[in-house]
Enzyme design. Structure first.
Site, short mmCIF file in Angstrom:
data_model
loop_
_atom_site.label_atom_id
_atom_site.label_comp_id
_atom_site.label_asym_id
_atom_site.label_seq_id
_atom_site.Cartn_x
_atom_site.Cartn_y
_atom_site.Cartn_z
N HIS A 79 78.11 -0.34 -62.17
CA HIS A 79 79.46 -0.79 -62.52
C HIS A 79 80.14 0.20 -63.45
O HIS A 79 81.14 -0.13 -64.09
CB HIS A 79 79.42 -2.19 -63.14
CG HIS A 79 78.99 -3.26 -62.17
ND1 HIS A 79 78.63 -4.53 -62.53
CD2 HIS A 79 78.88 -3.22 -60.80
CE1 HIS A 79 78.31 -5.24 -61.46
NE2 HIS A 79 78.44 -4.47 -60.39
N SER B 107 73.16 -13.02 -63.99
CA SER B 107 73.44 -14.31 -63.36
C SER B 107 73.56 -14.19 -61.85
O SER B 107 73.75 -15.19 -61.16
CB SER B 107 74.74 -14.88 -63.93
OG SER B 107 75.83 -14.06 -63.55
N GLY C 39 68.11 -10.51 -67.13
CA GLY C 39 69.36 -10.95 -67.74
C GLY C 39 70.59 -10.82 -66.89
O GLY C 39 71.62 -10.35 -67.36
N CYS D 43 90.65 10.37 -63.73
CA CYS D 43 92.07 10.33 -63.42
C CYS D 43 92.31 9.25 -62.35
O CYS D 43 91.61 9.21 -61.34
CB CYS D 43 92.51 11.70 -62.90
SG CYS D 43 94.18 11.68 -62.22
N ARG E 30 86.49 -3.40 -76.40
CA ARG E 30 85.13 -3.66 -75.89
C ARG E 30 84.21 -2.48 -76.17
O ARG E 30 83.04 -2.63 -76.49
CB ARG E 30 85.17 -3.94 -74.39
CG ARG E 30 85.83 -5.29 -74.10
CD ARG E 30 85.84 -5.58 -72.62
NE ARG E 30 84.51 -5.59 -72.06
CZ ARG E 30 84.23 -5.31 -70.79
NH1 ARG E 30 85.18 -4.98 -69.95
NH2 ARG E 30 82.99 -5.35 -70.34
N CYS F 35 97.53 16.15 -64.26
CA CYS F 35 98.63 15.66 -63.41
C CYS F 35 99.56 14.68 -64.13
O CYS F 35 100.60 14.32 -63.60
CB CYS F 35 98.08 15.03 -62.13
SG CYS F 35 97.40 13.38 -62.39
N ASN G 76 75.40 -2.97 -66.59
CA ASN G 76 76.03 -2.90 -67.90
C ASN G 76 76.78 -1.58 -68.08
O ASN G 76 76.27 -0.52 -67.73
CB ASN G 76 74.99 -3.06 -69.01
CG ASN G 76 74.29 -4.39 -68.90
OD1 ASN G 76 74.78 -5.29 -68.22
ND2 ASN G 76 73.15 -4.51 -69.54
P1 OAD Z 1 76.56 -12.63 -66.84
O1 OAD Z 1 77.30 -12.82 -68.13
O2 OAD Z 1 77.12 -13.19 -65.60
O3 OAD Z 1 75.10 -13.23 -66.99
C1 OAD Z 1 74.28 -12.94 -68.10
C2 OAD Z 1 72.90 -13.51 -67.84
O4 OAD Z 1 72.06 -13.15 -68.92
C3 OAD Z 1 72.86 -15.04 -67.72
O5 OAD Z 1 72.12 -15.38 -66.55
C4 OAD Z 1 72.11 -15.47 -68.98
O6 OAD Z 1 71.30 -16.62 -68.77
C5 OAD Z 1 71.24 -14.24 -69.25
N1 OAD Z 1 70.83 -14.07 -70.65
C6 OAD Z 1 71.48 -14.44 -71.78
N2 OAD Z 1 70.79 -14.08 -72.88
C7 OAD Z 1 69.65 -13.46 -72.44
C8 OAD Z 1 68.53 -12.86 -73.08
N3 OAD Z 1 68.41 -12.82 -74.39
N4 OAD Z 1 67.56 -12.31 -72.31
C9 OAD Z 1 67.65 -12.35 -70.95
N5 OAD Z 1 68.69 -12.90 -70.29
C10 OAD Z 1 69.68 -13.45 -71.01
O7 OAD Z 1 76.29 -11.08 -66.74
P2 OAD Z 1 75.88 -10.19 -65.50
O8 OAD Z 1 74.96 -10.94 -64.58
O9 OAD Z 1 75.44 -8.87 -66.00
O10 OAD Z 1 80.78 -6.89 -63.20
O11 OAD Z 1 77.26 -10.01 -64.79
C11 OAD Z 1 77.29 -9.17 -63.70
C12 OAD Z 1 78.59 -8.52 -63.55
O12 OAD Z 1 79.60 -9.50 -63.46
C13 OAD Z 1 79.06 -7.63 -64.68
O13 OAD Z 1 78.52 -6.36 -64.63
C14 OAD Z 1 80.51 -7.60 -64.42
C15 OAD Z 1 80.67 -9.08 -64.27
O14 OAD Z 1 81.72 -9.58 -63.67
C16 OAD Z 1 81.87 -6.09 -63.08
O15 OAD Z 1 82.58 -5.84 -64.03
C17 OAD Z 1 82.10 -5.53 -61.73
ZN ZN Z 2 95.10 13.68 -62.80
#
Ligand code: OAD
Ligand code: ZN
Length: 259
Positions: A126, A198, A196, A134, A74, A157, A107
């Site tokens: 995040h 969800s 952007g 560590c 990634r 460690c 992000n």
């Molecule tokens: P998601 O993948 O859940 O949502 C992405 C959002 O971006 C959706 O609502 C899409 O409609 C929107 N989208 C797609 N293309 C776009 C564009 N060109 N312009 C604007 N919006 C667009 O991602 P996140 O909401 O970031 O957490 O997810 C939140 C968190 O859930 C992540 O940080 C991660 C994940 O599980 C952890 O790892 C703790």
């Molecule tokens: Zn350590």
């Protein structure tokens, strides 16, 4: 357009931070798959895992090598990607507003920093895939990821190094993830622009709901309806822009920079 301009200009006249909250959608146009899109799965042996299973401390404890392979893959994808006009718009807004600017990002891709936002004002709630710590916390520091990712063990460690990211079975905190700072920013913001996301995680929803309850200006940018667009539409000083980040955010920056 007129409505957007009026909302922004009156928010700028008020006191309080200008908060921008980003999710995976802002980096989608840089070619990084969103979290809940189709591309996120990973295979271990014959089993296929979803990101929600891979990104857990439990999985790391059970299969550290596999989790590291997934993160190294990634991270390479993130390094291959370039910031897009939406990231650049946020850099211009920070340059214009300095101390009033706050960027809360979910992000871990590092694109905001690479675009030129300052690490101090970019709260990576995040974590950041370019850093490690560590797993036993023998040293509290967060370190840049080693160049050679073949041996991911702590030099001090001998336990595992782990990606500096918040996993699904872990909690937010201030030290690593700026939890309290984010809540505080939401409690006094003049403006919240959500881009952007969800709305599937806890802290961003708290931030959005607090701003909506206070009746402060709330703008959502997303091609799809989502919990933030609903909140924004219900706010007197709110609007939901159904569009791509790379088109809508430069327009917002242009209005803000004119002021
Ligand atoms: P998601 O993948 O859940 O949502 C992405 C959002 O971006 C959706 O609502 C899409 O409609 C929107 N989208 C797609 N293309 C776009 C564009 N060109 N312009 C604007 N919006 C667009 O991602 P996140 O909401 O970031 O957490 O997810 C939140 C968190 O859930 C992540 O940080 C991660 C994940 O599980 C952890 O790892 C703790
Ligand atoms: Zn350590």
């Amino acid at each position: 357009m007129r409505e957007l301009e009026n909302l922004l200009l009156s928010a700028l006249e008020e006191e309080g931070p200008l908060v921008f909250l980003t999710g995976a959608g802002i980096s989608a146009e840089s070619g990084i798959p969103t979290f809940r899109g189709k591309e996120g799965f990973w295979t271990v042996g014959s089993k296929v895992y979803q990101p929600q299973e891979m990104a857990t401390f439990a999985m790391f404890r059970a299969h550290p090598e596999e989790v590291w392979k997934w993160y190294v893959m990634r991270r390479e994808m993130c390094l291959d990607a370039e910031p897009n006009p939406a990231h650049q718009a946020l850099v211009k807004i920070e340059k214009r507003w300095g101390n009033r600017f706050r960027l809360i990002t979910q992000n871990v891709d590092g694109l905001h920093i690479r675009a030129g936002n300052s690490p101090e004002r970019t709260w990576r709630i995040h974590g950041d895939i370019n850093f490690v710590r560590c797993v036993a916390s023998c040293i509290p520091e967060v370190l840049p990821i080693p160049e050679n990712t073949d041996d991911m063990h702590c030099r001090k460690c001998g336990d595992w190094l782990r990606p500096h990211v918040l996993w699904f079975d872990e909690c937010y905190n201030e030290e690593w993830y700026r939890y309290e700072s984010s809540i505080a920013a939401a409690s006094e913001s003049a403006l919240l622009v959500v881009i952007g996301t969800s709305g599937a995680t806890n802290l961003p929803m708290q931030v959005g709901m607090q701003v909506a309850e206070r009746g402060a200006c709330l703008i959502d940018i997303n091609p799809e309806p989502n919990p933030f667009s609903e909140l924004a539409q219900r706010c007197e000083k709110g609007t939901a822009i159904s569009g791509k980040a790379s088109e809508s955010l430069p327009r917002i920056a242009e209005i803000i920079l004119r002021s």
